[in-house]
Design an enzyme around this catalytic site. Sequence first.
Site, PDB file in Angstrom:
ATOM      1  N   SER A 141      47.732  40.386  38.129  1.00 41.24           N
ATOM      2  CA  SER A 141      47.624  41.376  38.824  1.00 41.24           C
ATOM      3  C   SER A 141      48.585  41.510  40.061  1.00 41.24           C
ATOM      4  O   SER A 141      48.876  40.495  40.753  1.00 41.24           O
ATOM      5  CB  SER A 141      46.131  41.833  39.542  1.00 41.24           C
ATOM      6  OG  SER A 141      46.177  42.851  40.432  1.00 41.24           O
ATOM      7  N   TYR A 155      39.165  38.568  44.276  1.00 39.10           N
ATOM      8  CA  TYR A 155      40.167  39.142  43.177  1.00 39.10           C
ATOM      9  C   TYR A 155      41.418  38.426  43.468  1.00 39.10           C
ATOM     10  O   TYR A 155      41.938  38.297  42.330  1.00 39.10           O
ATOM     11  CB  TYR A 155      40.187  40.547  42.966  1.00 39.10           C
ATOM     12  CG  TYR A 155      40.606  41.141  41.896  1.00 39.10           C
ATOM     13  CD1 TYR A 155      40.183  41.154  40.608  1.00 39.10           C
ATOM     14  CD2 TYR A 155      42.015  41.857  42.048  1.00 39.10           C
ATOM     15  CE1 TYR A 155      41.088  41.630  39.550  1.00 39.10           C
ATOM     16  CE2 TYR A 155      42.431  42.510  40.989  1.00 39.10           C
ATOM     17  CZ  TYR A 155      42.071  42.462  39.589  1.00 39.10           C
ATOM     18  OH  TYR A 155      42.887  43.013  38.663  1.00 39.10           O
TER      19      TYR A 155
END
Length: 246
Positions: A141, A155
Amino acid sequence: MSNLVNKTALVTGGSRGIGAGIVRRLAADGANVAFTYVNGKERAEALVKEIEATGRKAVAIQADAANAEAVTAAVETTVAKLGTLDILVNNAGIGTFAPIDQATLEDFDRTFNVNVRAVFVAIKAAAKHMTSGGRIINIGSINATRVPFEGGSVYAASKAAIQGLTTALSRDFGPLGITVNNIQPGPVNTDLNPDNGPFADFLRTQMAIGRYGTTDELASFVSYLAGPEASYITGASLNADGGFKG
Ligand code: NDP
């Protein structure tokens, strides 16, 4: 396109979202494709039928990425049903977002089990079967390096771990003729991050092109990295993020 004819692929988390886009694209390029899912059995079975109707083989495997035995078994099932494994796409991932005073150890463990540990486990299992020309593609990501909001620590840390794993594993696999790369998407319209969700307008302000990506745009990048023309790219973390500045 037909640059993946006679190749076999395993896509983790392939029943929805970016993963389903990758499954469809690899099959359209000629590959036979297995994919994992955790809850969405009906959707997974529908995708198998859709791929089979195009003349390619497809296999749906229920395997929670948090369960190492299930991940290893998914790799073995892929090889048993499709004959070999040429392309591994580690796409399954979850996002838990909370500021540090609210983030829990359970959030941390679950996120790292799915987003990091499962990737390590799948690659270890796949290494037993992959040969020269093999491709390992991780879906990280852009939040690994750019986090323009609070609450993204768990995350972001999990996706930063994928950067390090990719860099280092390219050394292990390089002599075998197998590449290892990490695609880092910016916002992509899926159930995880819908383009009409509560954060969408803010996220659009962070991107040079001012719109969410599509699953097809991510899948085409995976297709390129999976194909023979990408043989000189390895150990790379590559952004497909609409110019996400963070
Ligand atoms: P979605 O939530 O839309 O889809 C997730 C897919 O993964 C589904 O097929 C789901 O299966 C499967 N899945 C979820 N949890 C597990 C698990 N524990 N074990 C196995 N499979 C699982 O996610 P996206 O498509 O948006 O995200 C895919 C990847 O892309 C993730 O790694 C995510 O972090 C990354 N990413 C996404 C971005 C975005 O904006 N969408 C941006 C940057 C990165 P089921 O149907 O059974 O639930």
